[in-house]
Scaffold this motif. Sequence first.
Motif, PDB file in Angstrom:
ATOM      1  N   THR A  44      46.245  31.528  41.348  1.00 55.97           N
ATOM      2  CA  THR A  44      45.773  29.995  41.055  1.00 55.97           C
ATOM      3  C   THR A  44      46.860  29.220  41.025  1.00 55.97           C
ATOM      4  O   THR A  44      48.168  29.627  41.081  1.00 55.97           O
ATOM      5  N   PRO A  45      46.388  27.915  41.045  1.00 54.74           N
ATOM      6  CA  PRO A  45      47.796  26.921  41.242  1.00 54.74           C
ATOM      7  C   PRO A  45      48.829  27.069  40.082  1.00 54.74           C
ATOM      8  O   PRO A  45      50.077  26.857  40.425  1.00 54.74           O
ATOM      9  N   SER A  46      48.252  27.289  38.904  1.00 51.42           N
ATOM     10  CA  SER A  46      49.214  27.332  37.848  1.00 51.42           C
ATOM     11  C   SER A  46      50.237  28.827  37.790  1.00 51.42           C
ATOM     12  O   SER A  46      51.309  28.530  37.578  1.00 51.42           O
ATOM     13  N   LEU A  47      49.545  29.789  38.481  1.00 48.86           N
ATOM     14  CA  LEU A  47      50.374  31.039  38.559  1.00 48.86           C
ATOM     15  C   LEU A  47      51.098  31.133  39.603  1.00 48.86           C
ATOM     16  O   LEU A  47      52.098  31.704  39.830  1.00 48.86           O
ATOM     17  N   LEU A  48      50.811  30.365  40.571  1.00 45.77           N
ATOM     18  CA  LEU A  48      51.396  30.446  42.096  1.00 45.77           C
ATOM     19  C   LEU A  48      52.936  29.783  41.884  1.00 45.77           C
ATOM     20  O   LEU A  48      53.782  30.578  42.412  1.00 45.77           O
ATOM     21  N   GLU A  49      52.782  28.800  41.243  1.00 46.70           N
ATOM     22  CA  GLU A  49      54.369  28.156  40.865  1.00 46.70           C
ATOM     23  C   GLU A  49      55.318  29.248  40.214  1.00 46.70           C
ATOM     24  O   GLU A  49      56.445  29.485  40.676  1.00 46.70           O
ATOM     25  N   SER A  50      54.477  29.968  39.442  1.00 46.82           N
ATOM     26  CA  SER A  50      55.449  31.020  38.505  1.00 46.82           C
ATOM     27  C   SER A  50      55.846  31.966  39.670  1.00 46.82           C
ATOM     28  O   SER A  50      56.776  32.655  39.380  1.00 46.82           O
ATOM     29  N   GLU A  51      54.815  32.368  40.436  1.00 44.45           N
ATOM     30  CA  GLU A  51      55.032  33.454  41.455  1.00 44.45           C
ATOM     31  C   GLU A  51      56.218  33.280  42.394  1.00 44.45           C
ATOM     32  O   GLU A  51      57.072  33.885  42.838  1.00 44.45           O
ATOM     33  N   LEU A  52      56.044  31.971  42.804  1.00 41.60           N
ATOM     34  CA  LEU A  52      57.168  31.393  43.737  1.00 41.60           C
ATOM     35  C   LEU A  52      58.608  31.365  43.030  1.00 41.60           C
ATOM     36  O   LEU A  52      59.744  31.462  43.603  1.00 41.60           O
ATOM     37  N   PHE A  53      58.659  30.495  41.664  1.00 37.87           N
ATOM     38  CA  PHE A  53      60.008  30.059  41.427  1.00 37.87           C
ATOM     39  C   PHE A  53      60.264  30.815  40.164  1.00 37.87           C
ATOM     40  O   PHE A  53      61.419  30.563  39.803  1.00 37.87           O
ATOM     41  N   GLY A  54      59.508  31.869  39.614  1.00 38.53           N
ATOM     42  CA  GLY A  54      59.840  32.392  38.493  1.00 38.53           C
ATOM     43  C   GLY A  54      59.619  31.521  37.141  1.00 38.53           C
ATOM     44  O   GLY A  54      59.472  30.352  37.191  1.00 38.53           O
ATOM     45  N   HIS A  55      59.812  32.151  36.122  1.00 39.50           N
ATOM     46  CA  HIS A  55      59.815  31.460  34.826  1.00 39.50           C
ATOM     47  C   HIS A  55      60.477  31.723  33.521  1.00 39.50           C
ATOM     48  O   HIS A  55      61.105  32.909  33.643  1.00 39.50           O
TER      49      HIS A  55
END
Length: 472
Positions: A228-239
């Motif tokens: 999902t858009p919200s999880l994709l950013e975390s997958e790409l850049f970490g959190h």
Amino acid sequence: MIKQFLNDPKLLLNAVGEGIYGFDLSGNAVFVNPAAERMTGWCAEELLGKKIHQYHHHTHADGTPYPADECQIYCTMFDGKRREVKNEVFWRKDGSSFAVQYTSTPVYQNDELIGAVAVFRDISLQQQTQNALQEALEQVKHLSEQLKDENNYLIAELNEDWQDSGLVGQSHIFQTMLDQIKLVSETDSTVLILGENGTGKELVARNLYRLSKRSEQAFIKVNCAAFTPSLLESELFGHEKGAFTGANERRKGRFELADKGTLFLDEIAELPLEAQSKLLRVLQEQEFERVGGSNTLKVNIRVIAATNRDLWEMVQKGTFRIDLYYRLNVFPIKVPALKDRKEDIPYLCANLIAQLNKRLGKNLKGLSKKAITQLQAYDWPGNIRELQNVLEREAILSNQAVLQLSQPLQAGGEAVINHLFTLDEAQKQHITSVLALSHWQISGDKGAAVKLGLPESTLRSKMRKLGIAKNS
């Protein structure tokens, strides 16, 4: 001296090296110069007043008759048009022939057509030179092919690498793609892999990585359509810990994991616009922040992206950033659809069957000639992935070492079950498909007869019986 030539112009005509014949409107010879006598062996006395077509121009080079009413020299006498003719022969008195090039020119007196003049020359030596040149060119071609074969060890080595990956084939379009892979693999340039679903875009990406100087580092894959858009950013850049509900600890993203290695962004067209802008920054600056973090992280990565969609069309619709498009489209590689490289199907099948033997514990030897012909007659909308599924199904069903296709194919690899087809209709459909695949060539190594396993005469007989014609 000049006056002498003017009084007797035949002196000039007798001195030239080309053969000259003069004709009246009846086609009878009225002049034959010495050069013509030397070249043909016919004396002027034997030809004057006669229709000499029957002496020197009666037959084509291949031995077929040359009717006088088709003779270009005689045609000039009838219509008064000048002609220049090549690739014909004149016949000597001893029965031999020689290649000639000649012109036939109308002769007018007081604006009235009174005959024609044929001027010819022996071009046998010229043709021999041309033939020798052609033979030399053929020899050069042969040596070039031999050199290509001898230097094929590099390509063979490369293809040996491809064997394990499924990237196999000998078609021109496929070899061109392999050359592009090899060329760009030596750089750190961003690569955009384009192609339909099932063509092997990930295989191309993995082999770009295997051949690159980053092959000892990580290869990290992200399927941009899987999150999902919200999880994709975390997958790409970490959190960072606490960045959102459920973020109980700090986590490295795919960009961080791919540092000094290669990041493969599959289905890049599915990236949301917000993630696109952040990806653009990474490509430009090689830096980013984790979700919920403020520290800027530097990375050194090589990005490979892939999509089955038209990114430029998305740019025009405003769903894909134009600046990101140009950043990704540094070196595009088009993976050809299987329908565009059907000649590679035997190589792909051999490779896939070897993989199936390992996975299924089989000892399959390959496919029958008929099965390969059937596979090549199909357009494979699902590409190599569909081919793999078909072969796996047949491998499971088969009790023989050589696979046969148990049923014909249609879109999706399902069997065609049409009880309305008669045997003749089914044969006609299959023969027509193979003929189309063979560009309607019946005989020869690449002809339909060989692919169908039939004698050429039998195939032609079946075509007549079934009413198969090129436009049918």
